[in-house]
Design a protein around this motif. Sequence first.
Motif, PDB file in Angstrom:
ATOM      1  N   ASP A  62       0.848  -1.182   0.000  1.00 24.86           N
ATOM      2  CA  ASP A  62       0.000   0.000   0.000  1.00 24.86           C
ATOM      3  C   ASP A  62       0.884   1.233   0.000  1.00 24.86           C
ATOM      4  OD1 ASP A  62      -1.777   1.990   0.223  1.00 24.86           O
ATOM      5  OD2 ASP A  62      -2.655   1.367   2.140  1.00 24.86           O
ATOM      6  N   LEU A  63       1.105   1.783  -1.188  1.00 19.59           N
ATOM      7  CA  LEU A  63       1.958   2.967  -1.305  1.00 19.59           C
ATOM      8  C   LEU A  63       1.190   4.253  -1.025  1.00 19.59           C
ATOM      9  CD1 LEU A  63       4.088   2.130  -4.477  1.00 19.59           C
ATOM     10  CD2 LEU A  63       4.622   1.737  -2.075  1.00 19.59           C
ATOM     11  N   SER A  64      -0.137   4.147  -0.863  1.00 18.59           N
ATOM     12  CA  SER A  64      -0.940   5.363  -0.706  1.00 18.59           C
ATOM     13  C   SER A  64      -1.012   5.827   0.752  1.00 18.59           C
ATOM     14  CB  SER A  64      -2.356   5.143  -1.254  1.00 18.59           C
ATOM     15  OG  SER A  64      -3.047   4.218  -0.444  1.00 18.59           O
ATOM     16  N   ALA A  65      -0.426   5.046   1.686  1.00 24.50           N
ATOM     17  CA  ALA A  65      -0.602   5.351   3.101  1.00 24.50           C
ATOM     18  C   ALA A  65      -0.035   6.721   3.473  1.00 24.50           C
ATOM     19  CB  ALA A  65       0.045   4.251   3.954  1.00 24.50           C
ATOM     20  N   GLY A  66       1.163   7.045   2.983  1.00 25.45           N
ATOM     21  CA  GLY A  66       1.786   8.332   3.323  1.00 25.45           C
ATOM     22  C   GLY A  66       0.960   9.511   2.836  1.00 25.45           C
ATOM     23  N   ALA A  67       0.479   9.413   1.596  1.00 20.18           N
ATOM     24  CA  ALA A  67      -0.324  10.498   1.041  1.00 20.18           C
ATOM     25  C   ALA A  67      -1.626  10.669   1.828  1.00 20.18           C
ATOM     26  CB  ALA A  67      -0.634  10.213  -0.433  1.00 20.18           C
ATOM     27  N   LEU A  68      -2.148   9.546   2.337  1.00 21.07           N
ATOM     28  CA  LEU A  68      -3.379   9.617   3.120  1.00 21.07           C
ATOM     29  C   LEU A  68      -3.123  10.295   4.472  1.00 21.07           C
ATOM     30  CD1 LEU A  68      -6.357   8.972   3.292  1.00 21.07           C
ATOM     31  CD2 LEU A  68      -5.796   6.648   3.999  1.00 21.07           C
ATOM     32  N   VAL A  69      -1.920  10.102   5.028  1.00 17.46           N
ATOM     33  CA  VAL A  69      -1.546  10.813   6.253  1.00 17.46           C
ATOM     34  C   VAL A  69      -1.588  12.324   5.994  1.00 17.46           C
ATOM     35  CG1 VAL A  69       0.371  11.325   7.828  1.00 17.46           C
ATOM     36  CG2 VAL A  69      -0.150   8.945   7.234  1.00 17.46           C
ATOM     37  N   THR A  70      -0.970  12.733   4.897  1.00 19.14           N
ATOM     38  CA  THR A  70      -0.961  14.151   4.546  1.00 19.14           C
ATOM     39  C   THR A  70      -2.385  14.679   4.366  1.00 19.14           C
ATOM     40  OG1 THR A  70       1.118  13.800   3.399  1.00 19.14           O
ATOM     41  CG2 THR A  70      -0.043  15.858   2.918  1.00 19.14           C
ATOM     42  N   LEU A  71      -3.190  13.924   3.619  1.00 21.05           N
ATOM     43  CA  LEU A  71      -4.565  14.362   3.364  1.00 21.05           C
ATOM     44  C   LEU A  71      -5.340  14.497   4.677  1.00 21.05           C
ATOM     45  CD1 LEU A  71      -6.738  14.985   1.199  1.00 21.05           C
ATOM     46  CD2 LEU A  71      -7.414  12.589   1.358  1.00 21.05           C
ATOM     47  N   THR A  72      -5.098  13.571   5.603  1.00 16.05           N
ATOM     48  CA  THR A  72      -5.789  13.619   6.897  1.00 16.05           C
ATOM     49  C   THR A  72      -5.460  14.920   7.640  1.00 16.05           C
ATOM     50  OG1 THR A  72      -5.697  11.218   7.052  1.00 16.05           O
ATOM     51  CG2 THR A  72      -6.121  12.417   9.095  1.00 16.05           C
ATOM     52  N   VAL A  73      -4.152  15.239   7.686  1.00 15.49           N
ATOM     53  CA  VAL A  73      -3.734  16.434   8.417  1.00 15.49           C
ATOM     54  C   VAL A  73      -4.270  17.699   7.739  1.00 15.49           C
ATOM     55  CG1 VAL A  73      -1.735  17.802   9.129  1.00 15.49           C
ATOM     56  CG2 VAL A  73      -1.686  15.307   9.339  1.00 15.49           C
ATOM     57  N   ILE A  74      -4.071  17.801   6.422  1.00 13.10           N
ATOM     58  CA  ILE A  74      -4.518  18.978   5.666  1.00 13.10           C
ATOM     59  C   ILE A  74      -6.040  19.112   5.732  1.00 13.10           C
ATOM     60  CG2 ILE A  74      -4.665  19.980   3.346  1.00 13.10           C
ATOM     61  CD1 ILE A  74      -1.858  20.063   4.075  1.00 13.10           C
ATOM     62  N   GLY A  75      -6.713  17.980   5.430  1.00 13.53           N
ATOM     63  CA  GLY A  75      -8.174  17.999   5.401  1.00 13.53           C
ATOM     64  C   GLY A  75      -8.763  18.371   6.756  1.00 13.53           C
ATOM     65  N   SER A  76      -8.218  17.778   7.816  1.00 15.08           N
ATOM     66  CA  SER A  76      -8.749  18.073   9.150  1.00 15.08           C
ATOM     67  C   SER A  76      -8.576  19.547   9.487  1.00 15.08           C
ATOM     68  CB  SER A  76      -8.020  17.230  10.210  1.00 15.08           C
ATOM     69  OG  SER A  76      -8.164  15.868   9.935  1.00 15.08           O
ATOM     70  N   SER A  77      -7.409  20.106   9.163  1.00 14.67           N
ATOM     71  CA  SER A  77      -7.169  21.495   9.548  1.00 14.67           C
ATOM     72  C   SER A  77      -8.093  22.435   8.783  1.00 14.67           C
ATOM     73  CB  SER A  77      -5.703  21.872   9.323  1.00 14.67           C
ATOM     74  OG  SER A  77      -5.442  21.959   7.940  1.00 14.67           O
ATOM     75  N   ILE A  78      -8.363  22.093   7.504  1.00 14.15           N
ATOM     76  CA  ILE A  78      -9.259  22.957   6.722  1.00 14.15           C
ATOM     77  C   ILE A  78     -10.695  22.836   7.225  1.00 14.15           C
ATOM     78  CG2 ILE A  78     -10.246  23.348   4.420  1.00 14.15           C
ATOM     79  CD1 ILE A  78      -7.535  22.457   3.280  1.00 14.15           C
ATOM     80  N   LEU A  79     -11.130  21.578   7.441  1.00 13.81           N
ATOM     81  CA  LEU A  79     -12.508  21.367   7.892  1.00 13.81           C
ATOM     82  C   LEU A  79     -12.737  21.963   9.280  1.00 13.81           C
ATOM     83  CD1 LEU A  79     -13.152  17.680   6.747  1.00 13.81           C
ATOM     84  CD2 LEU A  79     -14.150  19.756   5.777  1.00 13.81           C
TER      85      LEU A  79
END
Lengths: 317, 506
Positions: A62-79
Amino acid sequence: MINRLKHMNPVFLVLLLLFVAIAILSPYFLQPAGYMNFFKRAAPIAILAVGQLYVINSGGFDLSAGALVTLTVIGSSILLDGDASATWWVITAMLAVGVVVGTVNALVVSWLKVPSIIATLGMMITLGGVALTWSGGAPRGYLPENFRFFGRYLIKDLPVIKILPVAVIVMVVICAAMWWLMHRTNYGKRLVAMGDNPKAAMLAGVPLTQTRVVAFVMSSVSAVIAGILLGGFAGVSTDVGVGLELQAITAAVIGGAQLLGGRGTVGATIAGALVLQAMFTLLNILGFPKPIRDVVQGLILISAVVIAGYRRRRSGG
Amino acid sequence: MTGDIAFEMKDITKTFPGIKALDSVSFAARAGEVHALVGENGAGKSTLMKVLSGVYQADGGQTFLFGKKVRFSHPLESLAQGVSVIYQEFSLLPDRTVAENIFLGREPTLRWGVLDSHRMRTETQDVLALFGDRHQFEPDTLVGELDVAQQQMVEIAKALSLNARVIVMDEPTAALNDTECELLFQLVDDLRTQGRSIVYITHRMREIRRLADRVTVIKDGKVAASFDDVPETAQIVEAMVGRDIGHFYPDPANPDEVGEVILAVRNGGNDRLFDINLDLRAGHITGFAGVQGAGRTALALALFGADPFDRGEVTIDGQPATLTSPRQAAKAGIAMLPGDRKADGLVLMQSVRDNGMLSARAFSPALGHPDKTPISTLDQMDRAFDAFDLRAASYEAEIQSLSGGNQQKAIVARWLSLKPKVLIFVEPTRGIDVNTKAGIYAQMRELAQAGAAVMAISSDLPEVLGISDRVLVMSDGKIVAEFGHGVSEAEVMHAATEAHLELEAS
């Protein structure tokens, strides 16, 4: 006794040696604040590595795990944008994103017959693009205190250990649950059988697609949880998750997990993550710059595979 | 006509951790003879041949090749001296041509290292010419397009192109049908006439009778018997198993043991099967005969949902059944024991227990405890292993360390945990030694007596005839003939090929 030692996974010995080395070089490490800080920083990578182990044991990556970490942090802060009352539904929403990402990864592999390394590479690029577009290229918003609680908060004034980071509790709880699912349920046995020989597993009645979906969802959900912890102690940045998927794979391999599936335990994978983190700590204490960390990570990844192969050949006779 | 001693191994001893694989074994072969090497799985035949070819090094003893003492430390060294081993699992690259495979690793080159493909082709042509007109492929054919028998010819051609004077064949007929076997036998005859020395490893008595000049039996790492001619089959089998094996095939079913129709197919078909009408009864073993590609395996895969019917109806116990995946078929009470255990049956890196429990775990709640499933507990599985006399260093050992017969027992135990009504055995004894074979036949009969409908599919015709209460013959995807127990091989072969010829003629 000697025989048992011989069959013990060498990762535990390596971990012990690293701890001794760090303790000698930096006595601070022996203080509760020292080792608890170490475990706190190791928590996200340990969780990610165990999530990754599910996919590795199923025979994929699963190479997408790191990008999902980033999305979680960015997405949470925006939301959230600092609104503490929104924390719970944002965390729920992010976990739901994890479930969706994992499911899509698995179905692309199962239904479209795309090798997982390609499917998740595509997902990694996609998620990276989503995070960048959403944030406009720079971190926006900020994370309220109750969101950062998980990554940052320390429970103080405890007997013996004195302090206990919440991140360490999260790590222990999540890893225990994932250990149970992998090693104490029918699901875990199906997963490993599927990674060993998918055709034989299918002909024995194992539902491959369902098994794979759960494996990828475990990896993605663990990435979201790791993202929540990292957002907690590192704050918001657009490169928070970069390279974490490779660290997670490295940790699993150091723990003796077999790439392409069929062999790997949760306990050894956690030890592998701690070895990686201890190595970084040691290099830090010795004063090596950050790029050296990458060189070392690469070298120990290759050594781990070589050693595992050597041990197998010897024990296989 | 036999000539000088080609190779001689004297007092070869080889020890692996915890086991003496070869104990002072002596073995020799002359030029221009076929020396059959027989013994149960794990007896040490393959180890002996691996010492000969330099894969393993002996701990004691000496090897002479054409009178010269040799000690090979790598297979390439023995290859260079004219010793070729053709293993059961071929070492061919499917995406390369026949010529490229034959010259793999020693390709002739022109100046500047450019591949001399012309020379590769012509030399391959020369080697293939040794087969007469029996090869139906060219130097440029891709190996992946060849069937198993043809791939074996490529392996033999490879040995010939290296001018091998000693050729070891490890169970060469394991994956071949009768016609292909006959072709191989002719090739072996030719090799013998050319003065090559052939070591022929096999389980099959028929092949020993057909080919061998001499027979050596190995048991438990020692030479149990060595014959300078081909003795009675009973003598060989006795030396192999160390006792009289008595009845090889169990008795057929009594009429009162045969019960209701369990599985019925009406007008079933798909792209490989046509007009299949079939009733399988409780207590009955139905054998399927036919040449390779006649549709026997396709029928098994259709019933098991792996390659389902797209026409017709299937009923189980009179109820319509949908069999569109192995999982559904298993739920409906059908079990299939695959012919290729390694590829289709085993999860090799897992323990014997995990292999046995796999289906029970696949059909139990996902979050339930894996050792206490509602279908079978680990204790029950252990008892099933005990009952089958499954031999392993430990049930926790990886299943890949077991012999083929014991692996088969684990898979049988796996399926029996689901209490299936229909059991489909595909090549039930492929690669399994004589002693264990009798045990597997007895078990198939017991399962039938316990009320299961048993299907036996095998390319070993005597086996199909010996075990079955009823023999159905398939040809070109259809069932073309039906015989009762006691039918002769000739009648079945006639039916299997006759229909084929008629079809070709029309």
